[in-house]
Scaffold this motif. Structure first.
Motif, mmCIF file in Angstrom:
data_model
loop_
_atom_site.group_PDB
_atom_site.id
_atom_site.type_symbol
_atom_site.label_atom_id
_atom_site.label_comp_id
_atom_site.label_asym_id
_atom_site.label_seq_id
_atom_site.Cartn_x
_atom_site.Cartn_y
_atom_site.Cartn_z
ATOM 1 N N GLN A 81 0.824 -1.210 0.000
ATOM 2 C CA GLN A 81 0.000 0.000 0.000
ATOM 3 C C GLN A 81 0.858 1.260 0.000
ATOM 4 O OE1 GLN A 81 -2.832 0.216 3.197
ATOM 5 N NE2 GLN A 81 -3.396 2.323 2.769
ATOM 6 N N GLN A 82 1.953 1.241 0.750
ATOM 7 C CA GLN A 82 2.792 2.435 0.889
ATOM 8 C C GLN A 82 3.956 2.461 -0.091
ATOM 9 O OE1 GLN A 82 1.876 4.942 2.646
ATOM 10 N NE2 GLN A 82 0.118 3.905 3.568
ATOM 11 N N TYR A 83 3.834 1.727 -1.188
ATOM 12 C CA TYR A 83 4.778 1.738 -2.311
ATOM 13 C C TYR A 83 6.115 1.083 -1.998
ATOM 14 C CZ TYR A 83 1.617 5.725 -2.956
ATOM 15 O OH TYR A 83 0.531 6.542 -2.976
ATOM 16 N N ALA A 84 6.750 1.431 -0.834
ATOM 17 C CA ALA A 84 8.043 0.860 -0.434
ATOM 18 C C ALA A 84 9.104 1.075 -1.503
ATOM 19 C CB ALA A 84 7.887 -0.629 -0.111
ATOM 20 N N LEU A 85 9.111 2.255 -2.140
ATOM 21 C CA LEU A 85 10.137 2.575 -3.132
ATOM 22 C C LEU A 85 11.407 3.068 -2.440
ATOM 23 C CD1 LEU A 85 7.999 4.491 -5.791
ATOM 24 C CD2 LEU A 85 8.621 2.065 -5.773
ATOM 25 N N PHE A 86 12.529 2.880 -3.103
ATOM 26 C CA PHE A 86 13.805 3.388 -2.592
ATOM 27 C C PHE A 86 13.902 4.869 -2.946
ATOM 28 C CE2 PHE A 86 14.627 -1.151 -3.470
ATOM 29 C CZ PHE A 86 14.937 -1.557 -2.180
ATOM 30 N N ARG A 87 13.920 5.719 -1.929
ATOM 31 C CA ARG A 87 13.897 7.170 -2.180
ATOM 32 C C ARG A 87 15.155 7.666 -2.872
ATOM 33 N NH1 ARG A 87 12.548 9.368 3.688
ATOM 34 N NH2 ARG A 87 13.942 7.635 4.181
ATOM 35 N N HIS A 88 16.287 6.968 -2.650
ATOM 36 C CA HIS A 88 17.556 7.432 -3.225
ATOM 37 C C HIS A 88 17.799 6.864 -4.625
ATOM 38 C CE1 HIS A 88 18.379 3.502 -1.509
ATOM 39 N NE2 HIS A 88 19.480 3.428 -2.239
ATOM 40 N N LYS A 89 16.868 6.050 -5.136
ATOM 41 C CA LYS A 89 17.032 5.477 -6.464
ATOM 42 C C LYS A 89 16.043 6.102 -7.439
ATOM 43 C CE LYS A 89 18.597 0.868 -4.943
ATOM 44 N NZ LYS A 89 19.920 0.894 -5.592
ATOM 45 N N THR A 90 16.450 6.177 -8.689
ATOM 46 C CA THR A 90 15.567 6.708 -9.727
ATOM 47 C C THR A 90 14.460 5.711 -10.036
ATOM 48 O OG1 THR A 90 16.862 5.727 -11.516
ATOM 49 C CG2 THR A 90 17.490 7.954 -10.787
ATOM 50 N N VAL A 91 13.503 6.168 -10.824
ATOM 51 C CA VAL A 91 12.431 5.282 -11.272
ATOM 52 C C VAL A 91 13.021 4.061 -11.965
ATOM 53 C CG1 VAL A 91 10.547 5.071 -12.951
ATOM 54 C CG2 VAL A 91 10.681 7.081 -11.452
ATOM 55 N N PHE A 92 13.985 4.284 -12.852
ATOM 56 C CA PHE A 92 14.619 3.180 -13.580
ATOM 57 C C PHE A 92 15.226 2.179 -12.609
ATOM 58 C CE2 PHE A 92 17.936 0.865 -15.664
ATOM 59 C CZ PHE A 92 17.520 0.704 -16.973
ATOM 60 N N GLU A 93 16.003 2.658 -11.634
ATOM 61 C CA GLU A 93 16.687 1.755 -10.709
ATOM 62 C C GLU A 93 15.710 1.057 -9.761
ATOM 63 O OE1 GLU A 93 19.676 0.719 -10.846
ATOM 64 O OE2 GLU A 93 20.122 1.975 -12.570
ATOM 65 N N ASN A 94 14.626 1.717 -9.405
ATOM 66 C CA ASN A 94 13.613 1.062 -8.576
ATOM 67 C C ASN A 94 13.004 -0.124 -9.310
ATOM 68 O OD1 ASN A 94 12.560 2.044 -5.787
ATOM 69 N ND2 ASN A 94 13.176 3.936 -6.838
ATOM 70 N N ILE A 95 12.685 0.072 -10.580
ATOM 71 C CA ILE A 95 12.082 -1.008 -11.361
ATOM 72 C C ILE A 95 13.081 -2.139 -11.599
ATOM 73 C CG2 ILE A 95 11.036 -1.598 -13.589
ATOM 74 C CD1 ILE A 95 9.937 1.278 -13.685
ATOM 75 N N ALA A 96 14.338 -1.775 -11.814
ATOM 76 C CA ALA A 96 15.365 -2.779 -12.117
ATOM 77 C C ALA A 96 15.872 -3.521 -10.887
ATOM 78 C CB ALA A 96 16.551 -2.093 -12.814
ATOM 79 N N PHE A 97 15.502 -3.052 -9.700
ATOM 80 C CA PHE A 97 16.092 -3.585 -8.461
ATOM 81 C C PHE A 97 15.966 -5.108 -8.337
ATOM 82 C CE2 PHE A 97 15.686 -4.867 -4.003
ATOM 83 C CZ PHE A 97 16.923 -4.457 -3.526
ATOM 84 N N GLY A 98 14.761 -5.641 -8.566
ATOM 85 C CA GLY A 98 14.553 -7.080 -8.401
ATOM 86 C C GLY A 98 15.386 -7.915 -9.342
#
Length: 352
Positions: A81-98
């Motif tokens: 629900q709260q997204y749990a995105l990495f604030r220090h990473k870009t959109v690209f790096e958040n998606i690529a993380f896994g």
């Protein structure tokens, strides 16, 4: 991917969060877990994901016992629900993380990672935003990034825990439509948790109504709404008024009308309760014989219909009717007016 949940039980101290839950999620199905707080829906979702281990029972993915497998071993995509995105990473790096954290032998090449991320950015309609950080995005955009990240690992199952709960009504409605399109395109078996009845009925192929750690009813949105199996389901879905009544010969008197027990339902003669939805309450002129006397109270016009509060003679609490806007606009209904009201339909259950 078919998922079988078999007699699942989970307790936290003396609290039974799941109490013998069993269900089958069909391949490619979009299933909603709906219920009030504490009903067990999130506990069930986390157990299916591998984020929580049940005390008893089994979870099978395509016939294989996955009860004690981790989220990664199950290849589940999970959206919080709260997204749990990495604030220090870009959109690209958040998606690529896994993809980047996979063991070296399983990790795609950089070119393949970039290709997948670009494809997902198109899918979630965020092209051109790959260099932004989460703080530079709207709530709806951040939720789309979270979903893209879950899809990047090419999951066999997609699980969402109240994915739109933190968003405003307009954004939620837009994202519902968009999620349905994503599901249609990916074909993934998808389960989402929500406490929003409208959201569940609009999105899901089937809805699971949960209460007190168990399942109250499972069915299509139409079945759940039109044929509620229990008084709880009836009260939980839609704006209803409860009336105490008596069943005799398969019929009951409800708000000035004699209404039959639903076909196929076994309600013995004796005390019963009837539930009438607001649009099933008809307002007629005071000079007519049908219905029971009432007085019009507050009138709240909204959308295509108008909500009318009615003070019924002999009833302590007011009831609410929903009438077409045309009746209100031509002045046939006004505050303080003496009218008669009657129920045109009801769901009738034995009174325990």
């Amino acid at each position: 991917m078919r998922i079988d949940v078999e007699d699942l039980r989970k307790s936290f101290g003396d609290f039974a969060a799941l109490n013998g839950v069993s269900l089958v999620v069909e391949p490619g199905e979009l299933l909603a877990l709906l219920g009030p707080s504490g009903s067990g829906k999130t506990t069930l979702l986390r157990a299916i994901a591998g984020l929580s281990t049940p005390d008893e029972g089994r979870i099978r993915f395509q016939g294989v016992d996955a009860t004690f497998l981790s989220l990664r071993e199950r290849r589940v995509g999970f959206v919080f629900q709260q997204y749990a995105l990495f604030r220090h990473k870009t959109v690209f790096e958040n998606i690529a993380f896994g993809l980047r954290v996979r063991p070296r032998a399983e990790r795609p090449r950089e070119r393949e990672i970039a290709r997948r991320v670009r494809r997902l950015l198109e899918l979630v309609q965020l092209e051109g935003l790959e260099k932004r950080f989460p703080s530079q995005l709207s709530g709806g955009q951040r939720q789309r990034v979270a979903l893209a990240r879950a899809l990047a690992i090419e999951p066999t199952v997609l699980l969402l825990d109240e994915p739109f709960g933190a968003l405003d009504a307009k954004v939620r409605k837009d994202l519902r439509r968009w999620l349905r399109e994503i599901h249609r395109e990916t074909g993934l078996t998808t389960i989402f948790v929500t406490h929003d009845q409208e959201e569940a009925l609009e999105l899901a192929d089937r809805v699971v109504i949960m209460r007190g750690g168990g399942i109250e009813q499972i069915g299509t949105p139409g079945e759940i709404y039109d044929e509620p199996a229990t008084p709880f389901v009836c009260e939980f879905l839609g704006n209803v008024t409860r009336f105490d009544t008596v069943v005799s010969g398969g019929e009951a008197q409800v708000l000035g009308g004699v209404l039959p027990v639903a076909e196929g339902e076994e309600v013995p003669d004796g005390p019963a309760v009837a539930y009438v939805r607001s649009h099933e309450i008809e307002i007629v002129g005071r000079d007519q014989q049908a219905g029971v006397p009432a007085t019009v109270g507050a009138i709240r016009p909204f959308g295509a219909s108008v909500s009318v509060e009615l003070i019924v003679e002999g009833r302590a609490e007011p009831i609410e009717a929903e009438i077409p806007r045309e009746l209100f606009e031509v002045g046939e209904i006004r505050a303080g007016q003496a009218v008669r009201v009657r129920a045109t339909a009801a769901r009738i259950f034995r009174r325990d």
